[in-house]
Write a protein that holds these residues in place. Structure first.
Motif, PDB file in Angstrom:
ATOM      1  N   PHE A 153       0.755  -1.233   0.185  1.00  0.00           N
ATOM      2  CA  PHE A 153       0.035  -0.052  -0.012  1.00  0.00           C
ATOM      3  C   PHE A 153       0.861   1.248   0.129  1.00  0.00           C
ATOM      4  CE2 PHE A 153      -2.324   3.313   2.420  1.00  0.00           C
ATOM      5  CZ  PHE A 153      -3.392   3.573   1.642  1.00  0.00           C
ATOM      6  N   ALA A 154       0.486   2.158  -0.962  1.00  0.00           N
ATOM      7  CA  ALA A 154       1.316   3.489  -0.932  1.00  0.00           C
ATOM      8  C   ALA A 154       0.688   4.422  -0.106  1.00  0.00           C
ATOM      9  CB  ALA A 154       1.112   3.924  -2.478  1.00  0.00           C
ATOM     10  N   SER A 155       1.294   4.650   1.015  1.00  0.00           N
ATOM     11  CA  SER A 155       0.930   5.633   2.211  1.00  0.00           C
ATOM     12  C   SER A 155       1.869   6.733   1.908  1.00  0.00           C
ATOM     13  CB  SER A 155       1.015   4.903   3.590  1.00  0.00           C
ATOM     14  OG  SER A 155       0.361   5.874   4.430  1.00  0.00           O
ATOM     15  N   THR A 156       1.849   7.527   2.995  1.00  0.00           N
ATOM     16  CA  THR A 156       2.680   9.059   2.605  1.00  0.00           C
ATOM     17  C   THR A 156       3.117   9.490   4.185  1.00  0.00           C
ATOM     18  OG1 THR A 156       1.869  11.191   2.106  1.00  0.00           O
ATOM     19  CG2 THR A 156       0.229   9.829   3.217  1.00  0.00           C
ATOM     20  N   ALA A 157       4.155  10.670   3.809  1.00  0.00           N
ATOM     21  CA  ALA A 157       4.545  11.251   4.617  1.00  0.00           C
ATOM     22  C   ALA A 157       3.431  12.051   5.691  1.00  0.00           C
ATOM     23  CB  ALA A 157       5.533  12.068   4.196  1.00  0.00           C
ATOM     24  N   ALA A 158       2.413  12.512   4.835  1.00  0.00           N
ATOM     25  CA  ALA A 158       1.440  13.179   5.491  1.00  0.00           C
ATOM     26  C   ALA A 158       0.739  12.458   6.632  1.00  0.00           C
ATOM     27  CB  ALA A 158       0.507  13.647   4.113  1.00  0.00           C
ATOM     28  N   SER A 159       0.990  11.243   6.588  1.00  0.00           N
ATOM     29  CA  SER A 159       0.206  10.468   7.666  1.00  0.00           C
ATOM     30  C   SER A 159       0.712  10.968   8.938  1.00  0.00           C
ATOM     31  CB  SER A 159       0.642   9.103   7.672  1.00  0.00           C
ATOM     32  OG  SER A 159       0.213   8.463   6.546  1.00  0.00           O
ATOM     33  N   TYR A 160       1.815  11.596   9.075  1.00  0.00           N
ATOM     34  CA  TYR A 160       2.604  12.075  10.516  1.00  0.00           C
ATOM     35  C   TYR A 160       2.141  13.459  10.783  1.00  0.00           C
ATOM     36  CZ  TYR A 160       5.786   8.162   9.659  1.00  0.00           C
ATOM     37  OH  TYR A 160       6.365   6.568   9.384  1.00  0.00           O
ATOM     38  N   GLY A 161       1.973  14.268   9.704  1.00  0.00           N
ATOM     39  CA  GLY A 161       1.252  15.734  10.173  1.00  0.00           C
ATOM     40  C   GLY A 161       2.764  16.399  10.346  1.00  0.00           C
ATOM     41  N   ASP A 162       2.373  17.622  11.153  1.00  0.00           N
ATOM     42  CA  ASP A 162       3.513  18.748  11.200  1.00  0.00           C
ATOM     43  C   ASP A 162       4.214  18.237  12.361  1.00  0.00           C
ATOM     44  OD1 ASP A 162       4.964  20.757  10.300  1.00  0.00           O
ATOM     45  OD2 ASP A 162       3.430  22.148  10.395  1.00  0.00           O
ATOM     46  N   VAL A 163       5.355  17.505  12.475  1.00  0.00           N
ATOM     47  CA  VAL A 163       6.054  16.937  13.537  1.00  0.00           C
ATOM     48  C   VAL A 163       7.284  18.009  14.003  1.00  0.00           C
ATOM     49  CG1 VAL A 163       7.823  15.145  14.334  1.00  0.00           C
ATOM     50  CG2 VAL A 163       5.748  14.668  12.790  1.00  0.00           C
ATOM     51  N   ALA A 164       7.432  18.162  15.346  1.00  0.00           N
ATOM     52  CA  ALA A 164       8.283  18.973  15.860  1.00  0.00           C
ATOM     53  C   ALA A 164       9.841  18.794  15.223  1.00  0.00           C
ATOM     54  CB  ALA A 164       8.103  18.813  17.483  1.00  0.00           C
ATOM     55  N   GLU A 165      10.458  19.940  15.141  1.00  0.00           N
ATOM     56  CA  GLU A 165      11.774  19.699  14.693  1.00  0.00           C
ATOM     57  C   GLU A 165      12.683  18.757  15.285  1.00  0.00           C
ATOM     58  OE1 GLU A 165      15.470  22.726  13.192  1.00  0.00           O
ATOM     59  OE2 GLU A 165      13.707  23.558  14.181  1.00  0.00           O
ATOM     60  N   ASP A 166      12.378  18.589  16.829  1.00  0.00           N
ATOM     61  CA  ASP A 166      13.525  17.771  17.624  1.00  0.00           C
ATOM     62  C   ASP A 166      12.847  16.218  17.234  1.00  0.00           C
ATOM     63  OD1 ASP A 166      11.169  18.011  19.131  1.00  0.00           O
ATOM     64  OD2 ASP A 166      12.060  18.601  20.865  1.00  0.00           O
ATOM     65  N   HIS A 167      11.902  16.099  16.649  1.00  0.00           N
ATOM     66  CA  HIS A 167      11.619  14.799  16.210  1.00  0.00           C
ATOM     67  C   HIS A 167      11.834  14.365  14.840  1.00  0.00           C
ATOM     68  CE1 HIS A 167       8.307  13.596  19.562  1.00  0.00           C
ATOM     69  NE2 HIS A 167       9.254  14.376  19.837  1.00  0.00           N
ATOM     70  N   LEU A 168      12.543  15.106  14.135  1.00  0.00           N
ATOM     71  CA  LEU A 168      13.285  14.797  12.855  1.00  0.00           C
ATOM     72  C   LEU A 168      14.414  14.255  12.864  1.00  0.00           C
ATOM     73  CD1 LEU A 168      12.289  18.109  10.805  1.00  0.00           C
ATOM     74  CD2 LEU A 168      10.992  16.190  11.059  1.00  0.00           C
ATOM     75  N   PRO A 169      14.529  13.152  11.808  1.00  0.00           N
ATOM     76  CA  PRO A 169      13.979  12.862  11.030  1.00  0.00           C
ATOM     77  C   PRO A 169      12.660  11.790  11.544  1.00  0.00           C
ATOM     78  CG  PRO A 169      15.883  11.523  10.749  1.00  0.00           C
ATOM     79  CD  PRO A 169      16.188  12.566  11.845  1.00  0.00           C
ATOM     80  N   ILE A 170      11.465  11.640  11.111  1.00  0.00           N
ATOM     81  CA  ILE A 170      10.504  10.956  11.471  1.00  0.00           C
ATOM     82  C   ILE A 170      10.725   9.536  11.301  1.00  0.00           C
ATOM     83  CG2 ILE A 170       8.239  10.649  11.493  1.00  0.00           C
ATOM     84  CD1 ILE A 170       7.893  13.612  10.217  1.00  0.00           C
TER      85      ILE A 170
END
Length: 310
Positions: free
Chosen positions: A113-130
């Motif tokens: 299944f082709a899902s997406t980075a948009a599943s995570y929403g806007d993540v705080a900078e200190d949680h990057l990379p997701i």
């Protein structure tokens, strides 16, 4: 292996179909040609013109005896989902359930299944990379529809034993891409730059994306079809953050011209920062990106330079 690719005439599907055919697999395509094009596919490809919500899909499964399904079909644009949530839900949720039902009924062993980075929403900078353990908190109906289908896949596995692999794509781009989709900014820019037109950035240009070439995505899907590590989600990404201003600079290098973008107000539902970790895919799929942004943009730009105008 006999593989059905829904949305196979789209730009990601067209990269995947070529790869699977080169490996000697039997490939069939389902596409309603709303955005996909027949000319995207190699001649001789088995193609069924059908919407994933349509009744004819059951006949295609019954006759096809597919081992696996790669489900790429759907509505892929954030701003369209915000303007028309019902359309997005019908195409992405109802359509996906219809695909899963046929897979269950007709003995398919695995669904990718082709899902997406948009599943995570806007993540705080200190949680990057997701990474894949980040809570799913989509900001758009597009992201929500993908998360919903991920839950359906998990329950189909538990209830019926249907194996799956969820692939959360970063922002995909490449040859044969239309103006829609999360990576669509690159195809829009490439087409307009090739035609000598201005380009527009929605927002301040500091927003970042993890841009990944479609050929690398096709290789990741291929790995997911073969892995023993199923029934989980994987990010497919470069794990490299690129701002839209930086993207324009690379385009300028590729095109050999100075590009001065216009700026307009940011659009609802758009994420400001996106950067996906790809360690799990490297470890369990044996996959990693191979195409640099400059090389991928060069291929994409040259494709649009050669494409017919209009």
């Amino acid at each position: 292996m006999k593989v059905l690719v829904t949305g196979g005439a789209g730009f990601i599907g067209s990269h995947l179909v070529r790869l699977l055919q080169a490996e000697g697999e039997q490939v069939a395509v389902v596409d309603n040609f709303t955005t996909g094009l027949r000319e995207n596919l190699p001649s001789g490809t088995e193609v069924h013109e059908c919407d994933v919500t349509g009744e004819a899909l059951g006949d295609i499964f019954a006759e096809g005896h597919f081992d696996a399904v790669v489900h790429l079909a759907g509505q892929t644009t954030v701003h369209v989902s915000m303007a028309d949530p019902e359309l997005d839900g019908t195409q992405n949720v109802v359509g996906s359930i219809h695909v899963l039902e046929q897979a269950r009924r007709y003995g398919v062993q695995r669904v990718i299944f082709a899902s997406t980075a948009a599943s995570y929403g806007d993540v705080a900078e200190d949680h990057l990379p997701i990474d894949e353990f980040e809570p799913l908190a989509p900001l758009s109906f597009y992201g929500l529809s993908k998360v919903t289908v991920e839950h359906y896949l998990d329950l189909y596995h538990k209830a019926y034993g249907l194996d799956y692999v969820v692939l959360r794509f970063a922002n995909v781009y490449g040859e044969r891409q239309g103006n829609g989709g999360e990576g669509g900014v690159i195809s829009i820019f490439a087409r307009r730059i090739a035609e000598g037109k201005d380009i527009t950035i929605y927002g301040d240009g500091g927003q970042t994306r993890d841009f990944i070439y479609a050929g690398d995505i096709a290789r990741g899907i291929d790995a997911a079809l073969r892995t023993e590590h199923t029934n989980r989600a994987y990010n497919l990404s470069t794990q490299t953050e690129t701002s839209l201003k930086e993207l324009v600079a690379v385009f300028g290098k590729v095109a050999g011209k100075k590009i001065a973008p216009k700026f307009e107000e940011a659009r609802k539902g758009d994420i400001y920062q996106s950067l996906l970790a790809n360690g799990r895919a490297r470890r369990s799929l044996g996959w990693g990106p191979q195409t640099s942004l400059e090389e991928g943009l060069r291929r994409t730009y040259e494709y649009f330079c050669a494409a017919p105008r209009g």
